[in-house]
Design a protein around this motif. Sequence first.
Motif, PDB file in Angstrom:
ATOM      1  N   LEU A 198       0.843  -1.190   0.000  1.00  0.00           N
ATOM      2  CA  LEU A 198       0.000   0.000   0.000  1.00  0.00           C
ATOM      3  C   LEU A 198       0.884   1.248   0.000  1.00  0.00           C
ATOM      4  N   ASP A 199       0.575   2.182  -0.885  1.00  0.00           N
ATOM      5  CA  ASP A 199       1.408   3.367  -1.099  1.00  0.00           C
ATOM      6  C   ASP A 199       0.707   4.603  -0.528  1.00  0.00           C
ATOM      7  N   GLY A 200       1.304   5.212   0.486  1.00  0.00           N
ATOM      8  CA  GLY A 200       0.699   6.373   1.148  1.00  0.00           C
ATOM      9  C   GLY A 200       0.538   7.566   0.230  1.00  0.00           C
ATOM     10  N   GLU A 201       1.477   7.784  -0.680  1.00  0.00           N
ATOM     11  CA  GLU A 201       1.396   8.928  -1.575  1.00  0.00           C
ATOM     12  C   GLU A 201       0.262   8.759  -2.586  1.00  0.00           C
ATOM     13  N   LYS A 202       0.092   7.545  -3.106  1.00  0.00           N
ATOM     14  CA  LYS A 202      -0.984   7.297  -4.066  1.00  0.00           C
ATOM     15  C   LYS A 202      -2.354   7.428  -3.401  1.00  0.00           C
ATOM     16  N   ILE A 203      -2.465   6.975  -2.148  1.00  0.00           N
ATOM     17  CA  ILE A 203      -3.731   7.112  -1.421  1.00  0.00           C
ATOM     18  C   ILE A 203      -4.049   8.579  -1.178  1.00  0.00           C
ATOM     19  N   ALA A 204      -3.037   9.366  -0.801  1.00  0.00           N
ATOM     20  CA  ALA A 204      -3.257  10.791  -0.556  1.00  0.00           C
ATOM     21  C   ALA A 204      -3.743  11.496  -1.816  1.00  0.00           C
ATOM     22  N   LEU A 205      -3.135  11.197  -2.966  1.00  0.00           N
ATOM     23  CA  LEU A 205      -3.535  11.830  -4.218  1.00  0.00           C
ATOM     24  C   LEU A 205      -4.959  11.430  -4.601  1.00  0.00           C
ATOM     25  N   TRP A 206      -5.271  10.132  -4.432  1.00  0.00           N
ATOM     26  CA  TRP A 206      -6.641   9.662  -4.713  1.00  0.00           C
ATOM     27  C   TRP A 206      -7.656  10.387  -3.838  1.00  0.00           C
ATOM     28  N   PHE A 207      -7.380  10.513  -2.546  1.00  0.00           N
ATOM     29  CA  PHE A 207      -8.359  11.116  -1.639  1.00  0.00           C
ATOM     30  C   PHE A 207      -8.480  12.616  -1.872  1.00  0.00           C
ATOM     31  N   GLN A 208      -7.372  13.290  -2.166  1.00  0.00           N
ATOM     32  CA  GLN A 208      -7.440  14.719  -2.474  1.00  0.00           C
ATOM     33  C   GLN A 208      -8.328  14.967  -3.690  1.00  0.00           C
ATOM     34  N   THR A 209      -8.189  14.130  -4.713  1.00  0.00           N
ATOM     35  CA  THR A 209      -9.023  14.248  -5.910  1.00  0.00           C
ATOM     36  C   THR A 209     -10.492  14.030  -5.567  1.00  0.00           C
ATOM     37  N   PHE A 210     -10.750  13.043  -4.714  1.00  0.00           N
ATOM     38  CA  PHE A 210     -12.131  12.780  -4.287  1.00  0.00           C
ATOM     39  C   PHE A 210     -12.720  13.970  -3.544  1.00  0.00           C
ATOM     40  N   VAL A 211     -11.967  14.563  -2.594  1.00  0.00           N
ATOM     41  CA  VAL A 211     -12.471  15.692  -1.791  1.00  0.00           C
ATOM     42  C   VAL A 211     -12.835  16.868  -2.696  1.00  0.00           C
ATOM     43  N   ILE A 212     -11.989  17.169  -3.669  1.00  0.00           N
ATOM     44  CA  ILE A 212     -12.265  18.289  -4.586  1.00  0.00           C
ATOM     45  C   ILE A 212     -13.558  18.046  -5.359  1.00  0.00           C
ATOM     46  N   SER A 213     -13.747  16.818  -5.838  1.00  0.00           N
ATOM     47  CA  SER A 213     -14.931  16.513  -6.644  1.00  0.00           C
ATOM     48  C   SER A 213     -16.195  16.395  -5.791  1.00  0.00           C
ATOM     49  N   ALA A 214     -16.057  15.995  -4.524  1.00  0.00           N
ATOM     50  CA  ALA A 214     -17.227  15.760  -3.672  1.00  0.00           C
ATOM     51  C   ALA A 214     -17.623  16.977  -2.856  1.00  0.00           C
ATOM     52  N   TRP A 215     -16.804  18.015  -2.831  1.00  0.00           N
ATOM     53  CA  TRP A 215     -17.058  19.144  -1.936  1.00  0.00           C
ATOM     54  C   TRP A 215     -18.426  19.789  -2.178  1.00  0.00           C
ATOM     55  N   SER A 216     -18.813  19.937  -3.413  1.00  0.00           N
ATOM     56  CA  SER A 216     -20.056  20.660  -3.718  1.00  0.00           C
ATOM     57  C   SER A 216     -21.308  19.966  -3.195  1.00  0.00           C
ATOM     58  N   VAL A 217     -21.217  18.676  -2.871  1.00  0.00           N
ATOM     59  CA  VAL A 217     -22.421  17.951  -2.431  1.00  0.00           C
ATOM     60  C   VAL A 217     -22.534  17.841  -0.915  1.00  0.00           C
ATOM     61  N   VAL A 218     -21.523  18.292  -0.164  1.00  0.00           N
ATOM     62  CA  VAL A 218     -21.638  18.233   1.298  1.00  0.00           C
ATOM     63  C   VAL A 218     -22.247  19.537   1.801  1.00  0.00           C
ATOM     64  N   PRO A 219     -23.052  19.475   2.866  1.00  0.00           N
ATOM     65  CA  PRO A 219     -23.747  20.687   3.357  1.00  0.00           C
ATOM     66  C   PRO A 219     -22.810  21.831   3.711  1.00  0.00           C
ATOM     67  N   GLN A 220     -21.595  21.514   4.172  1.00  0.00           N
ATOM     68  CA  GLN A 220     -20.681  22.564   4.623  1.00  0.00           C
ATOM     69  C   GLN A 220     -20.229  23.483   3.488  1.00  0.00           C
ATOM     70  N   SER A 221     -20.390  23.035   2.243  1.00  0.00           N
ATOM     71  CA  SER A 221     -19.965  23.859   1.107  1.00  0.00           C
ATOM     72  C   SER A 221     -20.786  25.149   1.002  1.00  0.00           C
ATOM     73  N   ARG A 222     -21.963  25.190   1.662  1.00  0.00           N
ATOM     74  CA  ARG A 222     -22.784  26.404   1.655  1.00  0.00           C
ATOM     75  C   ARG A 222     -22.243  27.466   2.614  1.00  0.00           C
ATOM     76  N   HIS A 223     -21.401  27.036   3.560  1.00  0.00           N
ATOM     77  CA  HIS A 223     -20.915  27.967   4.579  1.00  0.00           C
ATOM     78  C   HIS A 223     -19.413  28.234   4.489  1.00  0.00           C
ATOM     79  N   TYR A 224     -18.685  27.350   3.816  1.00  0.00           N
ATOM     80  CA  TYR A 224     -17.230  27.482   3.757  1.00  0.00           C
ATOM     81  C   TYR A 224     -16.744  27.359   2.317  1.00  0.00           C
TER      82      TYR A 224
END
Length: 387
Positions: free
Chosen positions: A170-196
């Motif tokens: 398991l590669d920590g750098e590859k996991i970090a890049l995958w999750f960062q990409t997910f957070v950017i794409s998923a941000w608009s659908v979480v409720p907090q995106s209306r306030h932050y």
Amino acid sequence: ICEVDNSRDSESEESEEENPAEMNMICIFSRRFQLSVPKLASRRQVVQELLSDLLQVSHSLFSDSFFPVLEPVIGVGSACEGWSPHKEEDVVYCMFVPLKPPRGYVFHLEPDTRRERPQGSMRIRVELVCTCTGGQPDQKMLCFLHNSEEELKRNQVTSLLHTLCTGPYLDGEKIALWFQTFVISAWSVVPQSRHYTMKVIPSSRSCKMKLMKASGRSFFVEMVFSVQQGDSDIFLSSQPTEAQFPPSTTWLESYAVAEAKFLRHVSMQAPPHSCHLKCLRLCARLLEGSGLSIYALKTTVMHLLTLIPLSEWQHRYLLMRVDDIMRYLRCCLEEKCLQHFFFGNEDIPKEISLPPAFQGAQPLNLFQHLAQDPAAQTEVLQEFDKL
């Protein structure tokens, strides 16, 4: 204005009347070093709700995929423990994101024998297991072991080994890049995106975010990926330390979850308005520039919390406890020995689960580098005495 505790008992009030100068000094320290940090708890709640919502999105997207299963986050570090030494605008809320293997895989923890000091560093070997459905014909997941490579390709089935691993690990750098990409794409659908407004800060081994309100106020969140050792409170962390920056397939042993659990245990057992967290914050501010790490200070306080009765950590004893902490640290510096809190320590509360090997392990000296470098010890002692 110094905070007044209306809930203190009569004994405390009598003590304050007998020592007005001492209590006045506590008030001065409290104002000067801003020992009360009430916003930590409220912001920690915001962070936990945000990450809970993000993980809920991840589960809906990746439930039938080869990606690791993201478990509920665990708050670690000073901000989540309630005593951050940093100014409000510099506080980072650190959260462990435990990883579990997806269906069809298992994780095997292996000591990293490539390193000079394999203790505390491991690699996570990813292995395939059979997922043949047998009596469950409605299962559509193909088995990586018993389906041909051509069939897997035809169905566009990708393996964890081919995406987030380097070789079988398991590669920590590859996991970090995958999750960062997910957070950017998923941000608009979480409720907090209306306030932050959210910005992902580049990081090779974790996911760091800056959250900003319209008013301009902001704070930082860091998600560190981790794998639990058995059923214990010891985890392997993707995040390197300042002293160690290993290869991306090497995961370092972290005691942060056990530390947070120990301090929560103390807070539940201690009298109301215990000063142990204020002592941590105050001493951290006092030791700035001394060359001593925050971890050495935290270890010292944890030792003293098992040596000094918790009844002696009431608010009115703050100056005495600070004095104890500084004297203990001074003694450890002279002896060039500060024992790690979780190795061979019989005073660990039973609520904290450690791997069996920890109980009989030889004490680990956090000041070993000073024992090997007398000049460094002399320099640290001189800086400490100046402060």
